[in-house]
Write a protein that holds these residues in place. Structure first.
Motif, PDB file in Angstrom:
ATOM      1  N   LYS A 100       0.825  -1.215   0.000  1.00 48.11           N
ATOM      2  CA  LYS A 100       0.000   0.000   0.000  1.00 48.11           C
ATOM      3  C   LYS A 100       0.859   1.264   0.000  1.00 48.11           C
ATOM      4  CE  LYS A 100      -4.535   0.583   1.829  1.00 48.11           C
ATOM      5  NZ  LYS A 100      -5.189   0.241   0.602  1.00 48.11           N
ATOM      6  N   ASP A 101       2.057   1.135   0.567  1.00 45.24           N
ATOM      7  CA  ASP A 101       2.973   2.280   0.600  1.00 45.24           C
ATOM      8  C   ASP A 101       3.719   2.463  -0.730  1.00 45.24           C
ATOM      9  OD1 ASP A 101       4.582   0.050   0.712  1.00 45.24           O
ATOM     10  OD2 ASP A 101       5.690   0.651   2.507  1.00 45.24           O
ATOM     11  N   CYS A 102       3.374   1.639  -1.737  1.00 47.37           N
ATOM     12  CA  CYS A 102       3.986   1.689  -3.071  1.00 47.37           C
ATOM     13  C   CYS A 102       5.460   1.281  -3.047  1.00 47.37           C
ATOM     14  CB  CYS A 102       3.850   3.075  -3.713  1.00 47.37           C
ATOM     15  SG  CYS A 102       2.181   3.708  -3.734  1.00 47.37           S
ATOM     16  N   LYS A 103       5.890   0.620  -1.970  1.00 45.78           N
ATOM     17  CA  LYS A 103       7.276   0.148  -1.876  1.00 45.78           C
ATOM     18  C   LYS A 103       7.307  -1.374  -1.950  1.00 45.78           C
ATOM     19  CE  LYS A 103       8.995   3.908   0.956  1.00 45.78           C
ATOM     20  NZ  LYS A 103       9.456   4.303   2.260  1.00 45.78           N
ATOM     21  N   PRO A 104       8.426  -1.944  -2.430  1.00 51.81           N
ATOM     22  CA  PRO A 104       8.497  -3.403  -2.542  1.00 51.81           C
ATOM     23  C   PRO A 104       8.591  -4.069  -1.174  1.00 51.81           C
ATOM     24  CG  PRO A 104      10.620  -2.419  -3.043  1.00 51.81           C
ATOM     25  CD  PRO A 104       9.658  -1.279  -2.888  1.00 51.81           C
ATOM     26  N   ASP A 105       8.029  -5.255  -1.077  1.00 55.51           N
ATOM     27  CA  ASP A 105       8.161  -6.084   0.110  1.00 55.51           C
ATOM     28  C   ASP A 105       9.571  -6.682   0.055  1.00 55.51           C
ATOM     29  OD1 ASP A 105       8.322  -8.468   1.586  1.00 55.51           O
ATOM     30  OD2 ASP A 105       6.125  -8.694   1.545  1.00 55.51           O
ATOM     31  N   MET A 106      10.450  -6.299   0.995  1.00 58.56           N
ATOM     32  CA  MET A 106      11.864  -6.669   0.885  1.00 58.56           C
ATOM     33  C   MET A 106      12.114  -8.171   1.085  1.00 58.56           C
ATOM     34  SD  MET A 106      13.383  -4.216  -0.384  1.00 58.56           S
ATOM     35  CE  MET A 106      15.063  -4.822  -0.360  1.00 58.56           C
ATOM     36  N   ALA A 107      11.220  -8.843   1.829  1.00 55.47           N
ATOM     37  CA  ALA A 107      11.377 -10.298   1.976  1.00 55.47           C
ATOM     38  C   ALA A 107      11.151 -10.948   0.610  1.00 55.47           C
ATOM     39  CB  ALA A 107      10.398 -10.831   3.007  1.00 55.47           C
ATOM     40  N   LYS A 108      10.143 -10.442  -0.103  1.00 55.92           N
ATOM     41  CA  LYS A 108       9.862 -10.984  -1.442  1.00 55.92           C
ATOM     42  C   LYS A 108      10.975 -10.599  -2.416  1.00 55.92           C
ATOM     43  CE  LYS A 108       4.915 -11.482  -1.128  1.00 55.92           C
ATOM     44  NZ  LYS A 108       3.714 -10.654  -1.011  1.00 55.92           N
ATOM     45  N   TYR A 109      11.514  -9.405  -2.223  1.00 59.31           N
ATOM     46  CA  TYR A 109      12.616  -8.960  -3.086  1.00 59.31           C
ATOM     47  C   TYR A 109      13.774  -9.950  -2.949  1.00 59.31           C
ATOM     48  CZ  TYR A 109      15.389  -5.489  -5.702  1.00 59.31           C
ATOM     49  OH  TYR A 109      16.129  -4.855  -6.666  1.00 59.31           O
ATOM     50  N   GLU A 110      14.101 -10.291  -1.698  1.00 61.05           N
ATOM     51  CA  GLU A 110      15.236 -11.195  -1.468  1.00 61.05           C
ATOM     52  C   GLU A 110      14.959 -12.577  -2.070  1.00 61.05           C
ATOM     53  OE1 GLU A 110      16.674 -11.492   2.555  1.00 61.05           O
ATOM     54  OE2 GLU A 110      18.522 -12.436   1.818  1.00 61.05           O
ATOM     55  N   LYS A 111      13.714 -13.029  -1.891  1.00 63.70           N
ATOM     56  CA  LYS A 111      13.339 -14.353  -2.433  1.00 63.70           C
ATOM     57  C   LYS A 111      13.458 -14.391  -3.955  1.00 63.70           C
ATOM     58  CE  LYS A 111      10.369 -17.064   0.524  1.00 63.70           C
ATOM     59  NZ  LYS A 111       9.263 -16.381   1.238  1.00 63.70           N
ATOM     60  N   ALA A 112      13.290 -13.238  -4.606  1.00 63.55           N
ATOM     61  CA  ALA A 112      13.309 -13.197  -6.074  1.00 63.55           C
ATOM     62  C   ALA A 112      14.726 -13.357  -6.640  1.00 63.55           C
ATOM     63  CB  ALA A 112      12.697 -11.883  -6.552  1.00 63.55           C
ATOM     64  N   ILE A 113      15.735 -13.218  -5.766  1.00 56.19           N
ATOM     65  CA  ILE A 113      17.125 -13.352  -6.234  1.00 56.19           C
ATOM     66  C   ILE A 113      17.465 -14.839  -6.380  1.00 56.19           C
ATOM     67  CG2 ILE A 113      19.549 -12.799  -5.718  1.00 56.19           C
ATOM     68  CD1 ILE A 113      18.492 -10.476  -3.971  1.00 56.19           C
ATOM     69  N   THR A 114      18.005 -15.212  -7.537  1.00 56.94           N
ATOM     70  CA  THR A 114      18.385 -16.614  -7.764  1.00 56.94           C
ATOM     71  C   THR A 114      19.858 -16.665  -8.189  1.00 56.94           C
ATOM     72  OG1 THR A 114      17.994 -16.653 -10.152  1.00 56.94           O
ATOM     73  CG2 THR A 114      16.065 -16.996  -8.733  1.00 56.94           C
ATOM     74  N   ALA A 115      20.318 -17.872  -8.492  1.00 57.45           N
ATOM     75  CA  ALA A 115      21.702 -18.041  -8.962  1.00 57.45           C
ATOM     76  C   ALA A 115      21.898 -17.378 -10.327  1.00 57.45           C
ATOM     77  CB  ALA A 115      22.035 -19.518  -9.041  1.00 57.45           C
ATOM     78  N   ASN A 116      20.793 -17.085 -11.027  1.00 59.65           N
ATOM     79  CA  ASN A 116      20.894 -16.451 -12.347  1.00 59.65           C
ATOM     80  C   ASN A 116      20.835 -14.932 -12.291  1.00 59.65           C
ATOM     81  OD1 ASN A 116      21.136 -18.754 -13.872  1.00 59.65           O
ATOM     82  ND2 ASN A 116      18.915 -19.056 -14.028  1.00 59.65           N
ATOM     83  N   THR A 117      20.618 -14.381 -11.097  1.00 59.96           N
ATOM     84  CA  THR A 117      20.463 -12.925 -10.994  1.00 59.96           C
ATOM     85  C   THR A 117      21.797 -12.230 -11.273  1.00 59.96           C
ATOM     86  OG1 THR A 117      18.763 -13.278  -9.340  1.00 59.96           O
ATOM     87  CG2 THR A 117      19.671 -11.053  -9.499  1.00 59.96           C
ATOM     88  N   ILE A 118      21.742 -11.206 -12.127  1.00 60.24           N
ATOM     89  CA  ILE A 118      22.965 -10.454 -12.442  1.00 60.24           C
ATOM     90  C   ILE A 118      22.884  -9.005 -11.977  1.00 60.24           C
ATOM     91  CG2 ILE A 118      23.556 -11.898 -14.440  1.00 60.24           C
ATOM     92  CD1 ILE A 118      22.586  -9.424 -16.174  1.00 60.24           C
ATOM     93  N   LEU A 119      21.666  -8.548 -11.589  1.00 55.27           N
ATOM     94  CA  LEU A 119      21.491  -7.119 -11.302  1.00 55.27           C
ATOM     95  C   LEU A 119      20.249  -6.880 -10.456  1.00 55.27           C
ATOM     96  CD1 LEU A 119      22.186  -4.091 -12.010  1.00 55.27           C
ATOM     97  CD2 LEU A 119      20.791  -4.378 -14.056  1.00 55.27           C
ATOM     98  N   LEU A 120      20.374  -5.957  -9.487  1.00 53.32           N
ATOM     99  CA  LEU A 120      19.212  -5.535  -8.694  1.00 53.32           C
ATOM    100  C   LEU A 120      18.871  -4.097  -9.067  1.00 53.32           C
ATOM    101  CD1 LEU A 120      20.103  -6.977  -5.155  1.00 53.32           C
ATOM    102  CD2 LEU A 120      19.024  -8.130  -7.098  1.00 53.32           C
ATOM    103  N   LEU A 121      17.563  -3.794  -9.051  1.00 54.50           N
ATOM    104  CA  LEU A 121      17.116  -2.491  -9.528  1.00 54.50           C
ATOM    105  C   LEU A 121      16.195  -1.783  -8.527  1.00 54.50           C
ATOM    106  CD1 LEU A 121      16.204  -3.747 -13.096  1.00 54.50           C
ATOM    107  CD2 LEU A 121      18.062  -2.160 -12.596  1.00 54.50           C
TER     108      LEU A 121
END
Ligand SMILES: *Cc1c(COP(=O)(O)O)cnc(C)c1O
Length: 543
Positions: free
Chosen positions: A255-276
């Motif tokens: 609701k605050d228009c900000k990302p849920d940081m727990a979900k942000y962390e979960k979205a990172i995989t071994a294929n991740t090359i960049l965070l935005l």
């Protein structure tokens, strides 16, 4: 030890001879080539070649830079970082500087150049005369307004081409100074470097290309690269994902228009090359938690790119004015690059943005090189080939003319207007401001379900306002500019009236943009909606 340095010496000599062979394209070309190819496979040789190439290039560039300099100037070490002037420089001074810059450039009417410009016999000529007469050192000039100054700079360099950095030294200086002023504003140090591009989208495309190529080199095991971003990230990243084959992984926002940081962390995989992240994102003007994203990045050994296209030239001043601004720039250790648009709050001419990297090592992955063309050695820093000089010169003029005090003054005025508008709108029954916007923009949403924001937009357009409709949730976007100073009361009172009419059921959304939005919002299959969008563009751009 002795033996090793001797070996090094021999290898070095062979490489240099090989490079010279290639350079001269002479008989033993083939032998030289295969020697180099073979030697490159030996451990340590790649670095050695790197050192040799770098030293060759460094002295070549140094000689180019020093053309026309006095011995005293030559003796000076590298120039200190160019920063925004504390006080904006009056336009008459900049116009004189422009006349000098123009004199350094090749005049296409001399008939002595054979590339880069495609002018007609009488183009430019009149302008040159005009520029030299009008801005000659003796003339007393009247200060002109910002817009006139930009037009003059744009006009004076409209035929110049920044494709070849050696052709127009003034354009190269304008570009490097603009990037440097932007980098310093974003708290980069003297290592920070980047490019001037045609706009936010090109800056973003270049950043994604850079990190894709960097990952290819440093992590060759990653075959299907991914990047992580809040859903509010600008669609230019989606475009980059599509063009460059990097998968975009979205994180929902609350609701605050900000990302849920727990979900942000979960979205990172071994294929991740960049965070935005964005500072701020366009939709609601909310700044993503860049420091938290940076912490994740440092933990996982990943780079962060911050999209400051919208806020890059505004947030630094908002912060200096004392408003709370979360840290988003090079002061955050994981942030490796930012994009910032000059053609938004930089108040430049359209077609200008910068992409800035923490150091030149990262930026190297942005540069495209092709040595095999019969037309010559080819290198290019960004998407475009020909790069129009007009907006590069106008960008330089904009930054120098405004200076820190000019940007501060504009920011102060716009923040006051924004605060007044937000406070007024928050008091209107049925309306609210989404999230906690940090700078000169906000999104108006519905605070209760009886208010259809699409109908509010229609009612506002009946009154002559032009409304920007948004989705998830439905809202109206407002970016505040100097021309909005003074219209606050009218805007608030019209919003009040529109909301009341929609709440009471007197006004419903009408056929047109709102109806289209309403209809498309109800289609669950987004691929189908994409087809509709393509069809629309295909139809509307036909004569
Ligand atoms: C405007 C904008 C862009 C894209 O920039 P263009 O100049 O329109 O290509 C990217 N990100 C944000 C946050 C923006 O506001």
């Amino acid at each position: 030890m002795e033996w090793f340095s001797l070996l090094e010496h021999i290898v070095f000599t062979v490489i240099v001879a090989g490079l010279v062979g290639i350079w001269l394209n002479e008989g033993w070309h083939g032998i030289a080539r295969s020697t180099v190819v073979f030697l490159k496979t030996l451990p340590g040789i790649q670095q050695l070649i790197g050192v040799a190439v770098k030293s060759e290039v460094d002295s070549f560039v140094k000689s180019l830079r020093e053309e026309g300099k006095t011995p005293k100037e030559k003796a000076k070490k590298r120039k200190p970082m160019v920063t925004l002037p504390k006080k904006g420089i009056p336009s008459d001074e900049l116009r004189k500087e422009m006349a000098v810059a123009k004199r350094c450039e090749q005049d296409s009417h001399s008939g002595k150049i054979f590339a880069m410009v495609y002018t007609m016999e009488d183009d430019n000529f009149e302008l040159q005369e005009e520029v030299f007469d009008m801005f000659s050192d003796k003339t007393i000039l009247n200060d002109v307004d910002h817009d006139t100054l930009l037009k003059e700079f744009h006009h004076a360099f409209m035929h110049e081409n920044a494709l070849n950095p050696m052709f127009y030294p003034s354009l190269r200086r304008f570009e490097t100074e603009v990037v440097s002023m932007g980098a310093a504003m974003l708290h980069g140090d003297e290592n920070a470097t980047g490019s001037l591009t045609s706009g936010g989208t090109e800056s973003i495309l270049m950043a994604i290309k850079t990190y894709r190529d960097r990952a290819r080199k440093l992590h060759p095991g990653i075959k299907d690269p991914e990047m992580v971003a809040p859903i509010t990230i600008h669609p230019a990243f989606e475009k980059a994902a599509h063009y460059f084959n990097v998968k975009m992984v979205h994180v929902p926002v609350g609701k605050d228009c900000k990302p849920d940081m727990a979900k942000y962390e979960k979205a990172i995989t071994a294929n991740t090359i960049l965070l935005l992240g964005s500072a701020p994102h366009y939709c609601h003007g909310v700044v993503d938690p860049i420091e938290e994203i940076s912490d994740l990045a440092l933990k996982r050994g990943l780079p962060v790119h911050v999209d400051a296209c919208f806020g890059g030239f505004m947030l630094p001043w908002v912060e200096k004015l004392g408003y709370p601004v979360p840290k988003f720039d090079f002061r955050v250790p994981g942030v490796m690059s930012l994009s910032a648009d000059i053609h938004k709050y930089g108040y430049g001419a359209k077609g200008a943005s910068i992409v800035v990297y923490r150091n030149p090592e990262i930026r190297k992955y942005q540069i495209f090189a092709y040595a095999g063309w019969p037309g010559g050695l080819f290198g290019s820093p960004s998407m475009a080939g020909t790069r129009p000089g007009g907006h590069i010169a106008a960008s330089w003029a904009a930054l120098k003319h405004l200076g820190e005090d000019g940007y501060m003054e504009k920011a102060k005025m716009l923040m006051a207007t924004t605060e007044k508008l937000k406070n007024g709108i928050k008091k209107i029954p049925g309306l609210c401001i989404l999230g906690d916007p940090v700078m000169t923009c906000f999104a108006v949403g519905a605070s209760d379900s009886s208010v259809d924001m699409l109908a509010v937009a229609d009612a506002m357009e009946d009154k002559g306002w032009k409304m920007e409709r948004q989705q998830f949730p439905t809202s109206i976007h407002c970016s505040i500019l100097p021309q909005h100073v003074g219209v606050e009361d009218q805007l608030i009172s019209d919003f009040k009236e529109a909301a009341a009419k929609v709440k009471s059921g007197e006004v419903k959304s009408k056929p047109g943009a709102s109806a289209m939005y309403g209809m498309l919002a109800n289609i669950p299959d987004k691929a189908l909606v994409n087809d509709v969008i393509v069809e629309f563009f295909s139809e509307i751009y036909r004569n």
